[in-house]
Design a protein around this motif. Structure first.
Motif, PDB file in Angstrom:
ATOM      1  N   ARG A  53    -137.069 -45.386 -67.718  1.00  0.00           N
ATOM      2  CA  ARG A  53    -138.348 -45.907 -68.199  1.00  0.00           C
ATOM      3  C   ARG A  53    -138.189 -47.092 -69.152  1.00  0.00           C
ATOM      4  O   ARG A  53    -139.006 -47.996 -69.167  1.00  0.00           O
ATOM      5  CB  ARG A  53    -139.090 -44.767 -68.879  1.00  0.00           C
ATOM      6  CG  ARG A  53    -140.419 -45.112 -69.406  1.00  0.00           C
ATOM      7  CD  ARG A  53    -141.091 -43.851 -69.884  1.00  0.00           C
ATOM      8  NE  ARG A  53    -142.107 -44.171 -70.860  1.00  0.00           N
ATOM      9  CZ  ARG A  53    -142.739 -43.281 -71.564  1.00  0.00           C
ATOM     10  NH1 ARG A  53    -142.463 -42.009 -71.412  1.00  0.00           N
ATOM     11  NH2 ARG A  53    -143.639 -43.632 -72.431  1.00  0.00           N
ATOM     12  N   PHE A  54    -137.129 -47.085 -69.955  1.00  0.00           N
ATOM     13  CA  PHE A  54    -136.928 -48.143 -70.946  1.00  0.00           C
ATOM     14  C   PHE A  54    -135.827 -49.129 -70.544  1.00  0.00           C
ATOM     15  O   PHE A  54    -135.366 -49.915 -71.370  1.00  0.00           O
ATOM     16  CB  PHE A  54    -136.594 -47.538 -72.317  1.00  0.00           C
ATOM     17  CG  PHE A  54    -137.710 -46.693 -72.862  1.00  0.00           C
ATOM     18  CD1 PHE A  54    -138.883 -47.270 -73.295  1.00  0.00           C
ATOM     19  CD2 PHE A  54    -137.593 -45.316 -72.922  1.00  0.00           C
ATOM     20  CE1 PHE A  54    -139.915 -46.501 -73.787  1.00  0.00           C
ATOM     21  CE2 PHE A  54    -138.612 -44.534 -73.414  1.00  0.00           C
ATOM     22  CZ  PHE A  54    -139.778 -45.127 -73.847  1.00  0.00           C
ATOM     23  N   LYS A  55    -135.419 -49.085 -69.298  1.00  0.00           N
ATOM     24  CA  LYS A  55    -134.334 -49.944 -68.830  1.00  0.00           C
ATOM     25  C   LYS A  55    -134.684 -51.413 -69.066  1.00  0.00           C
ATOM     26  O   LYS A  55    -135.772 -51.874 -68.720  1.00  0.00           O
ATOM     27  CB  LYS A  55    -134.081 -49.705 -67.347  1.00  0.00           C
ATOM     28  CG  LYS A  55    -132.888 -50.448 -66.821  1.00  0.00           C
ATOM     29  CD  LYS A  55    -132.629 -50.079 -65.370  1.00  0.00           C
ATOM     30  CE  LYS A  55    -131.385 -50.786 -64.888  1.00  0.00           C
ATOM     31  NZ  LYS A  55    -131.055 -50.389 -63.527  1.00  0.00           N
ATOM     32  N   MET A  57    -135.308 -52.877 -71.841  1.00  0.00           N
ATOM     33  CA  MET A  57    -136.165 -53.149 -73.003  1.00  0.00           C
ATOM     34  C   MET A  57    -135.357 -53.398 -74.271  1.00  0.00           C
ATOM     35  O   MET A  57    -135.846 -54.033 -75.192  1.00  0.00           O
ATOM     36  CB  MET A  57    -137.153 -52.005 -73.214  1.00  0.00           C
ATOM     37  CG  MET A  57    -138.176 -51.898 -72.084  1.00  0.00           C
ATOM     38  SD  MET A  57    -139.320 -50.539 -72.310  1.00  0.00           S
ATOM     39  CE  MET A  57    -140.325 -51.158 -73.644  1.00  0.00           C
ATOM     40  N   PHE A  58    -134.129 -52.887 -74.334  1.00  0.00           N
ATOM     41  CA  PHE A  58    -133.288 -53.129 -75.505  1.00  0.00           C
ATOM     42  C   PHE A  58    -131.832 -52.953 -75.100  1.00  0.00           C
ATOM     43  O   PHE A  58    -131.529 -52.405 -74.043  1.00  0.00           O
ATOM     44  CB  PHE A  58    -133.644 -52.198 -76.670  1.00  0.00           C
ATOM     45  CG  PHE A  58    -133.548 -50.739 -76.336  1.00  0.00           C
ATOM     46  CD1 PHE A  58    -132.375 -50.044 -76.532  1.00  0.00           C
ATOM     47  CD2 PHE A  58    -134.649 -50.054 -75.831  1.00  0.00           C
ATOM     48  CE1 PHE A  58    -132.278 -48.705 -76.228  1.00  0.00           C
ATOM     49  CE2 PHE A  58    -134.570 -48.711 -75.536  1.00  0.00           C
ATOM     50  CZ  PHE A  58    -133.380 -48.032 -75.728  1.00  0.00           C
TER      51      PHE A  58
END
Length: 82
Positions: A53-55, A57-58
């Protein structure tokens, strides 16, 4: 805390009792003073986890992860006041 209501009162105030159950309270329905049923809240379903889901993003710089701790920080972790 469980609240006990007789069948007549439960039928009359069903909507209010459902609100109380949704808020987490357990309600016991009794007939002639004998408990017959218990109204309990249904656990709310948690959202399903989504892999990745956060791939993108940081980023995490883990290049120093396995390096030894500096002596001062190591003393603090070990509770020493050298």
């Amino acid at each position: 805390m469980n609240a006990i209501f007789n069948v007549h009162d439960a039928k009359t105030h069903l909507s209010k009792l459902l609100d109380r159950v949704r808020a987490g309270e357990e309600i016991i329905i009794a007939k002639a003073g004998t408990p017959y049923a218990k109204m309990v809240p249904i656990p709310q379903e948690r959202p399903k986890r989504q892999a990745g889901r956060f791939k993108g993003m940081f980023t995490v710089d883990d290049s120093a992860f396995f390096d030894p701790l500096p002596e001062e920080e190591l003393r603090l972790w070990e509770g020493r006041d050298d």
